[in-house]
Write a protein that holds these residues in place. Structure first.
Motif, PDB file in Angstrom:
ATOM      1  N   LYS A  57       0.656  -1.069  -0.108  1.00 34.09           N
ATOM      2  CA  LYS A  57      -0.180   0.070  -0.046  1.00 34.09           C
ATOM      3  C   LYS A  57       0.928   0.842   0.053  1.00 34.09           C
ATOM      4  O   LYS A  57       1.878   1.523   0.437  1.00 34.09           O
ATOM      5  CB  LYS A  57      -0.824   0.381   0.931  1.00 34.09           C
ATOM      6  N   THR A  58       0.560   2.143   0.025  1.00 37.61           N
ATOM      7  CA  THR A  58       1.225   3.973  -0.969  1.00 37.61           C
ATOM      8  C   THR A  58      -0.206   4.937  -0.489  1.00 37.61           C
ATOM      9  O   THR A  58      -0.654   4.648  -0.913  1.00 37.61           O
ATOM     10  CB  THR A  58       1.416   3.979  -1.839  1.00 37.61           C
ATOM     11  N   HIS A  59       0.630   5.969   0.265  1.00 35.28           N
ATOM     12  CA  HIS A  59      -0.294   6.743   1.133  1.00 35.28           C
ATOM     13  C   HIS A  59      -0.140   7.883  -0.366  1.00 35.28           C
ATOM     14  O   HIS A  59       0.936   7.946  -0.372  1.00 35.28           O
ATOM     15  CB  HIS A  59      -0.233   7.494   1.979  1.00 35.28           C
ATOM     16  N   VAL A  60      -1.023   8.213  -0.653  1.00 32.34           N
ATOM     17  CA  VAL A  60      -0.617   9.804  -1.978  1.00 32.34           C
ATOM     18  C   VAL A  60      -1.953  10.225  -0.848  1.00 32.34           C
ATOM     19  O   VAL A  60      -2.720  10.443  -1.151  1.00 32.34           O
ATOM     20  CB  VAL A  60      -0.645   8.694  -2.896  1.00 32.34           C
TER      21      VAL A  60
ATOM     22  N   HIS B 120      -6.351  12.461   0.903  1.00 31.05           N
ATOM     23  CA  HIS B 120      -5.771  11.158   1.150  1.00 31.05           C
ATOM     24  C   HIS B 120      -6.163   9.964   0.105  1.00 31.05           C
ATOM     25  O   HIS B 120      -7.207   9.477   0.985  1.00 31.05           O
ATOM     26  CB  HIS B 120      -5.791  10.694   2.692  1.00 31.05           C
ATOM     27  N   PHE B 121      -5.757   9.492  -0.580  1.00 32.05           N
ATOM     28  CA  PHE B 121      -5.678   8.426  -1.214  1.00 32.05           C
ATOM     29  C   PHE B 121      -5.044   7.318  -0.500  1.00 32.05           C
ATOM     30  O   PHE B 121      -3.549   7.048  -0.396  1.00 32.05           O
ATOM     31  CB  PHE B 121      -5.164   8.290  -2.459  1.00 32.05           C
TER      32      PHE B 121
ATOM     33  N   ARG C 190     -11.891   7.245  -6.683  1.00 34.83           N
ATOM     34  CA  ARG C 190     -11.746   7.340  -5.566  1.00 34.83           C
ATOM     35  C   ARG C 190     -12.654   6.385  -4.688  1.00 34.83           C
ATOM     36  O   ARG C 190     -12.443   6.525  -3.276  1.00 34.83           O
ATOM     37  CB  ARG C 190     -13.326   8.624  -6.286  1.00 34.83           C
ATOM     38  N   GLU C 191     -12.967   4.971  -5.990  1.00 30.48           N
ATOM     39  CA  GLU C 191     -12.481   4.311  -4.154  1.00 30.48           C
ATOM     40  C   GLU C 191     -11.406   4.101  -3.165  1.00 30.48           C
ATOM     41  O   GLU C 191     -11.519   3.399  -2.266  1.00 30.48           O
ATOM     42  CB  GLU C 191     -12.480   2.914  -4.816  1.00 30.48           C
ATOM     43  N   ASN C 192     -10.773   4.743  -3.319  1.00 31.22           N
ATOM     44  CA  ASN C 192      -9.496   5.007  -2.574  1.00 31.22           C
ATOM     45  C   ASN C 192      -9.642   5.901  -2.102  1.00 31.22           C
ATOM     46  O   ASN C 192      -8.174   6.011  -1.325  1.00 31.22           O
ATOM     47  CB  ASN C 192      -7.668   4.545  -3.763  1.00 31.22           C
ATOM     48  N   LEU C 193     -10.128   7.047  -2.218  1.00 34.45           N
ATOM     49  CA  LEU C 193     -10.478   8.037  -1.505  1.00 34.45           C
ATOM     50  C   LEU C 193     -10.857   7.915   0.305  1.00 34.45           C
ATOM     51  O   LEU C 193     -11.755   7.129   0.431  1.00 34.45           O
ATOM     52  CB  LEU C 193     -11.057   9.053  -1.817  1.00 34.45           C
ATOM     53  N   VAL C 194      -9.865   7.783   1.752  1.00 35.02           N
ATOM     54  CA  VAL C 194      -9.392   7.537   2.492  1.00 35.02           C
ATOM     55  C   VAL C 194     -10.801   9.271   3.163  1.00 35.02           C
ATOM     56  O   VAL C 194     -11.226   8.779   5.093  1.00 35.02           O
ATOM     57  CB  VAL C 194      -8.556   7.026   2.980  1.00 35.02           C
ATOM     58  N   LYS C 195      -9.785  10.098   2.882  1.00 29.79           N
ATOM     59  CA  LYS C 195     -10.135  10.752   3.998  1.00 29.79           C
ATOM     60  C   LYS C 195     -10.267  11.678   2.795  1.00 29.79           C
ATOM     61  O   LYS C 195      -9.309  12.592   1.674  1.00 29.79           O
ATOM     62  CB  LYS C 195      -9.414  11.550   4.912  1.00 29.79           C
TER      63      LYS C 195
END
Length: 303
Positions: free
Chosen positions: A247-250, A282-283, A270-275
């Motif tokens: 996993k990578t935080h972008v 933050h993806f 959008r499915e990877n957008l956590v905040k």
């Protein structure tokens, strides 16, 4: 040795050849001993230097790997003072804390890539304690200035060929080439994709990045390069990881800007957008199979 007396009474002393040979032999032995001792000393010196160098290198590597991260108290202090400075272009406390929290989640020293040299440059370097922090900026002179002023900063310049006013056409062109030059998993060094940055230092394409922040280049007027290429490149680097944490935080700063949001929807998904709070998106992206041909599981409908 023989004593001979001549007719006038003078004594002649004759040395036996054995004595002469014995003296010559002693000198040879002495020379041999000195040569042996000199050679032994040189070999010992060379071995000792190599041993010290090897030990030092091992110690440095071990320190980098095992040194503890910054304490929570130090991290909180850095974030607090950075977000409460008088600089009008600074990030908010909420935005900085999101990135700080992601860095602390790394199980080993983080590889942290930042697009843009900003007010927080020294903060990012400090928060990623013991990790590798690399900055990419559009201004070669400013990048050189920062490296000269702060030798601990690793910064490179890149030339963007994009324009914010062309964002719609560029995104459409990339989507048409998603199975070829603009694949989500590839080494961008060899890519001709219009939004792929292929002129970074070669070594950077081989790094498995744990955290990526897009906070540049400029994108506030039609002729500015915009952040489309930086966002696309971050999306590919995250999905092309070969090892380590899958996993990578972008993070995308100025996520409230329309083009940044649309580009993120297309390639970070959008499915990877956590905040999404304040000005930060933050993806969290996962490594993909090399044969993947779509960035998102569900096609976006950005507007």
């Amino acid at each position: 040795m023989k004593n001979n007396v001549s007719s006038n009474g003078t004594k002649l002393i004759l040395l036996h050849p054995y004595i002469q040979k014995q003296g010559s032999s002693n000198r040879l032995w002495l020379l041999a001993c000195i040569s042996f001792l000199t050679l032994a000393f040189l070999l010992t010196l060379i071995y000792t230097r190599e041993s010290i160098t090897s030990t030092t290198t091992t110690t440095v590597a071990a320190t980098r790997t095992t040194a503890p991260p910054l304490s929570k108290a130090v991290t909180r202090a850095l974030v607090h003072y950075a977000s409460n400075s008088n600089n009008t272009e600074k990030m908010t406390h909420t935005d900085i804390k999101q990135i700080s929290d992601a860095l602390r989640q790394c199980s080993q020293p983080c590889n942290f890539l930042i697009f843009g040299l900003t007010h927080e440059t020294l903060l990012w370097k400090a928060l990623n304690h013991n990790g590798r922090t690399v900055f990419i900026d559009e201004n070669r002179y400013y990048a050189a200035y920062i490296e000269e002023k702060y030798p601990e900063i690793e910064a490179y310049d890149v030339q963007y060929s994009t324009k914010l006013s062309d964002s719609a056409e560029l995104i459409a062109a990339v989507k048409e080439q998603v199975r070829n030059e603009c694949r989500p998993v590839q080494n961008l060094l060899f890519s001709e994709c219009k939004l792929g940055l292929n002129d970074l230092p070669n070594q950077l394409y081989e790094v498995d990045w744990d955290v990526i922040l897009v906070d540049g280049p400029r994108g506030y007027w039609p002729e500015a390069p915009g952040r489309m290429a930086a966002i696309f490149t971050a999306a590919v680097l995250a999905r092309s990881k070969k090892s380590g944490n899958p996993k990578t935080h972008v993070f995308v700063h100025d996520f409230n800007m329309k083009v940044d949001r649309i580009t993120s929807d297309e390639f970070l998904c959008r499915e990877n957008l956590v905040k999404s709070k304040d000005m930060m998106g933050h993806f969290v992206l996962e490594r993909m199979d090399a044969n993947s041909s779509q960035f998102c599981r569900h096609s976006s409908s950005s507007s």
